[in-house]
Design a protein around this motif. Structure first.
Motif, PDB file in Angstrom:
ATOM      1  N   GLY A 125       0.839  -1.194   0.000  1.00  0.00           N
ATOM      2  CA  GLY A 125       0.000   0.000   0.000  1.00  0.00           C
ATOM      3  C   GLY A 125       0.871   1.241   0.000  1.00  0.00           C
ATOM      4  O   GLY A 125       0.720   2.132   0.831  1.00  0.00           O
ATOM      5  N   THR A 147       3.899  -2.259  -3.428  1.00  0.00           N
ATOM      6  CA  THR A 147       2.638  -2.612  -4.079  1.00  0.00           C
ATOM      7  C   THR A 147       1.552  -1.609  -3.724  1.00  0.00           C
ATOM      8  O   THR A 147       1.590  -0.964  -2.676  1.00  0.00           O
ATOM      9  CB  THR A 147       2.158  -4.010  -3.649  1.00  0.00           C
ATOM     10  OG1 THR A 147       1.702  -3.976  -2.287  1.00  0.00           O
ATOM     11  CG2 THR A 147       3.265  -5.042  -3.789  1.00  0.00           C
ATOM     12  N   ASP A 148       0.596  -1.485  -4.610  1.00  0.00           N
ATOM     13  CA  ASP A 148      -0.597  -0.692  -4.331  1.00  0.00           C
ATOM     14  C   ASP A 148      -1.691  -1.162  -5.269  1.00  0.00           C
ATOM     15  O   ASP A 148      -1.423  -1.554  -6.409  1.00  0.00           O
ATOM     16  CB  ASP A 148      -0.345   0.802  -4.523  1.00  0.00           C
ATOM     17  CG  ASP A 148      -1.291   1.656  -3.681  1.00  0.00           C
ATOM     18  OD1 ASP A 148      -0.827   2.283  -2.711  1.00  0.00           O
ATOM     19  OD2 ASP A 148      -2.510   1.670  -3.975  1.00  0.00           O
ATOM     20  N   ILE A 149      -2.920  -1.112  -4.780  1.00  0.00           N
ATOM     21  CA  ILE A 149      -4.061  -1.520  -5.595  1.00  0.00           C
ATOM     22  C   ILE A 149      -4.453  -0.414  -6.568  1.00  0.00           C
ATOM     23  O   ILE A 149      -5.188  -0.647  -7.529  1.00  0.00           O
ATOM     24  CB  ILE A 149      -5.246  -1.915  -4.688  1.00  0.00           C
ATOM     25  CG1 ILE A 149      -6.253  -2.764  -5.460  1.00  0.00           C
ATOM     26  CG2 ILE A 149      -5.888  -0.677  -4.070  1.00  0.00           C
ATOM     27  CD1 ILE A 149      -7.317  -3.381  -4.579  1.00  0.00           C
ATOM     28  N   SER A 150      -3.948   0.799  -6.334  1.00  0.00           N
ATOM     29  CA  SER A 150      -4.311   1.962  -7.143  1.00  0.00           C
ATOM     30  C   SER A 150      -3.235   2.263  -8.176  1.00  0.00           C
ATOM     31  O   SER A 150      -2.102   2.607  -7.830  1.00  0.00           O
ATOM     32  CB  SER A 150      -4.505   3.191  -6.232  1.00  0.00           C
ATOM     33  OG  SER A 150      -4.544   4.378  -6.988  1.00  0.00           O
ATOM     34  N   GLU A 174       1.317  -3.241  -9.262  1.00  0.00           N
ATOM     35  CA  GLU A 174      -0.111  -3.114  -8.988  1.00  0.00           C
ATOM     36  C   GLU A 174      -0.612  -4.424  -8.409  1.00  0.00           C
ATOM     37  O   GLU A 174      -0.563  -5.467  -9.063  1.00  0.00           O
ATOM     38  CB  GLU A 174      -0.869  -2.768 -10.267  1.00  0.00           C
ATOM     39  CG  GLU A 174      -2.333  -2.455 -10.030  1.00  0.00           C
ATOM     40  CD  GLU A 174      -3.031  -1.953 -11.277  1.00  0.00           C
ATOM     41  OE1 GLU A 174      -4.267  -1.796 -11.222  1.00  0.00           O
ATOM     42  OE2 GLU A 174      -2.354  -1.727 -12.299  1.00  0.00           O
ATOM     43  N   SER A 175      -1.073  -4.378  -7.174  1.00  0.00           N
ATOM     44  CA  SER A 175      -1.451  -5.618  -6.493  1.00  0.00           C
ATOM     45  C   SER A 175      -2.333  -5.314  -5.297  1.00  0.00           C
ATOM     46  O   SER A 175      -2.169  -4.279  -4.636  1.00  0.00           O
ATOM     47  CB  SER A 175      -0.192  -6.361  -6.012  1.00  0.00           C
ATOM     48  OG  SER A 175      -0.511  -7.523  -5.267  1.00  0.00           O
ATOM     49  N   ASP A 176      -3.248  -6.212  -5.004  1.00  0.00           N
ATOM     50  CA  ASP A 176      -4.034  -6.159  -3.774  1.00  0.00           C
ATOM     51  C   ASP A 176      -3.188  -6.797  -2.678  1.00  0.00           C
ATOM     52  O   ASP A 176      -2.994  -8.028  -2.658  1.00  0.00           O
ATOM     53  CB  ASP A 176      -5.349  -6.908  -3.965  1.00  0.00           C
ATOM     54  CG  ASP A 176      -6.253  -6.827  -2.753  1.00  0.00           C
ATOM     55  OD1 ASP A 176      -5.897  -6.122  -1.782  1.00  0.00           O
ATOM     56  OD2 ASP A 176      -7.320  -7.464  -2.762  1.00  0.00           O
ATOM     57  N   LEU A 177      -2.629  -5.966  -1.812  1.00  0.00           N
ATOM     58  CA  LEU A 177      -1.691  -6.400  -0.773  1.00  0.00           C
ATOM     59  C   LEU A 177      -0.532  -7.174  -1.412  1.00  0.00           C
ATOM     60  O   LEU A 177       0.143  -6.648  -2.287  1.00  0.00           O
ATOM     61  CB  LEU A 177      -2.418  -7.222   0.296  1.00  0.00           C
ATOM     62  CG  LEU A 177      -3.576  -6.513   1.018  1.00  0.00           C
ATOM     63  CD1 LEU A 177      -4.150  -7.398   2.119  1.00  0.00           C
ATOM     64  CD2 LEU A 177      -3.166  -5.166   1.562  1.00  0.00           C
ATOM     65  N   ILE A 232      -9.759   5.115  -0.022  1.00  0.00           N
ATOM     66  CA  ILE A 232      -9.194   3.771  -0.122  1.00  0.00           C
ATOM     67  C   ILE A 232      -7.879   3.666   0.643  1.00  0.00           C
ATOM     68  O   ILE A 232      -7.471   2.591   1.053  1.00  0.00           O
ATOM     69  CB  ILE A 232      -8.986   3.383  -1.605  1.00  0.00           C
ATOM     70  CG1 ILE A 232      -8.672   1.887  -1.734  1.00  0.00           C
ATOM     71  CG2 ILE A 232      -7.887   4.225  -2.251  1.00  0.00           C
ATOM     72  CD1 ILE A 232      -8.583   1.410  -3.164  1.00  0.00           C
ATOM     73  N   VAL A 243      -7.773  -5.044   7.004  1.00  0.00           N
ATOM     74  CA  VAL A 243      -6.576  -5.187   6.179  1.00  0.00           C
ATOM     75  C   VAL A 243      -5.496  -5.957   6.929  1.00  0.00           C
ATOM     76  O   VAL A 243      -4.799  -6.797   6.351  1.00  0.00           O
ATOM     77  CB  VAL A 243      -6.059  -3.811   5.723  1.00  0.00           C
ATOM     78  CG1 VAL A 243      -4.770  -3.963   4.908  1.00  0.00           C
ATOM     79  CG2 VAL A 243      -7.112  -3.097   4.877  1.00  0.00           C
ATOM     80  N   ARG A 246      -6.017  -9.664   6.711  1.00  0.00           N
ATOM     81  CA  ARG A 246      -5.621 -10.227   5.420  1.00  0.00           C
ATOM     82  C   ARG A 246      -4.112 -10.200   5.226  1.00  0.00           C
ATOM     83  O   ARG A 246      -3.518 -11.119   4.676  1.00  0.00           O
ATOM     84  CB  ARG A 246      -6.301  -9.456   4.287  1.00  0.00           C
ATOM     85  CG  ARG A 246      -7.814  -9.599   4.261  1.00  0.00           C
ATOM     86  CD  ARG A 246      -8.401  -8.705   3.173  1.00  0.00           C
ATOM     87  NE  ARG A 246      -7.752  -8.969   1.895  1.00  0.00           N
ATOM     88  CZ  ARG A 246      -7.458  -8.041   0.985  1.00  0.00           C
ATOM     89  NH1 ARG A 246      -7.754  -6.776   1.209  1.00  0.00           N
ATOM     90  NH2 ARG A 246      -6.863  -8.379  -0.141  1.00  0.00           N
TER      91      ARG A 246
END
Length: 302
Positions: A125, A147-150, A174-177, A232, A243, A246
């Protein structure tokens, strides 16, 4: 208009609008349009400024009076001595988050690591890239991922890395966690132009400043954050600890035995987050910020 008069008028507008620290904001906004430092403002108070500079200054003052953060107006924020670009696509780096960087440095030294050690770290993030780039500055030989989801946030972070001469040292994904490292298809030549490799049990540190504001805490969040900073990145979650729930098992998968998870936490999470670090973790500690508020949780993987 003289510089002194412009500053005085800007300060009056901001104070009447209820802007916090109006004098500081008035100075920063004027420094930004002039391209000068604070010393110049007070060394040359009678200097005449052009109509264009005056127009731009009062436009920025009017923006700040709406509640828009100064950093989004100037486009800059300092973090760990680094000048970072910030936009409304990223959370504005806070001084409190520097405690995450301090914790990593301290824990690395405890393990005998130094600035020349080729550590592997991942910042989850990353937002503006502030933590990853601060760690890159402290550990010149480290291999860093962020990493970041955005995607827009990653674009900002990548520009910051390029401006600081660190584009080759931090890989933004670019990644979710940590999903990109857990997906069997992801690790490989995209990261290092070499043969495929596993990133399981590969990292010395996983660090993160995740969103942690719960839905019932929204009214405690500053208006400027609620209205202007990307939700977000800071929360509005049902519980606030989603978060962490996870991230912790994902961190277990990618950390080496003896590796560390270091996360920023909300003021009321000094017991909540450590309670999630029971199985498989040791040396769990809560570090306070300068105000004595729980700010960072660190734990070592067994």
């Amino acid at each position: 208009m003289q510089l002194r008069e412009a500053l005085k008028t800007g300060l009056k507008t901001l104070a009447e609008s209820g802007v916090p620290s109006p004098e500081l904001a008035a100075e920063l906004l004027l420094m930004n349009v002039l391209g000068r430092d604070r010393g110049y403002l007070y060394a040359y108070p009678e200097a005449e400024i052009s109509e264009e500079i005056t127009r731009r200054y009062f436009h920025s003052v009017d923006e700040r009076a709406t509640g828009k953060p100064t950093q989004y107006i100037t486009g800059h924020q300092e973090f760990w001595g680094l000048d970072l670009e910030v936009t409304p696509d990223v959370l504005i780096p806070r001084p409190e988050t520097e405690h995450v960087v301090e914790a990593v440095i301290d824990l690395a030294r405890r393990q005998g690591f130094n600035h020349e050690t080729p550590l592997r770290l991942v910042d989850v993030g990353t937002g503006s890239g502030c933590i990853a780039l601060a760690l890159a500055a402290e550990f010149p030989r480290a291999l860093l991922f962020a990493t970041d989801i955005s995607r827009p946030a990653l674009d900002v972070a990548s520009r910051n890395a390029a401006r600081l001469g660190m584009a080759e040292r931090v890989k933004f994904l670019e990644s979710d966690l940590l999903a990109c490292f857990l997906d069997a298809r992801a690790p490989g030549q995209d990261f290092n132009q070499g043969p495929k490799e596993s990133f399981l049990s590969a990292f010395d540190f996983v660090v993160s400043n995740p969103p942690y504001v719960a839905a019932d805490e929204m009214d405690r969040v500053q208006r400027a954050v609620r209205q202007f900073e990307p939700r977000i990145a800071w929360g509005g979650l049902e519980r606030g600890d989603e978060v962490y729930r996870r991230l912790i098992p994902e961190a277990r998968a990618v950390l080496k035995p003896g590796g560390y998870l270091v996360v920023e936490i909300g003021y009321n999470m000094g017991e909540t987050v450590p309670a999630l670090l029971c199985d498989g973790w040791t040396q769990v500690e809560v570090r306070p910020d300068l105000a004595g508020i729980p700010r960072v949780v660190a734990a070592r993987l067994i």
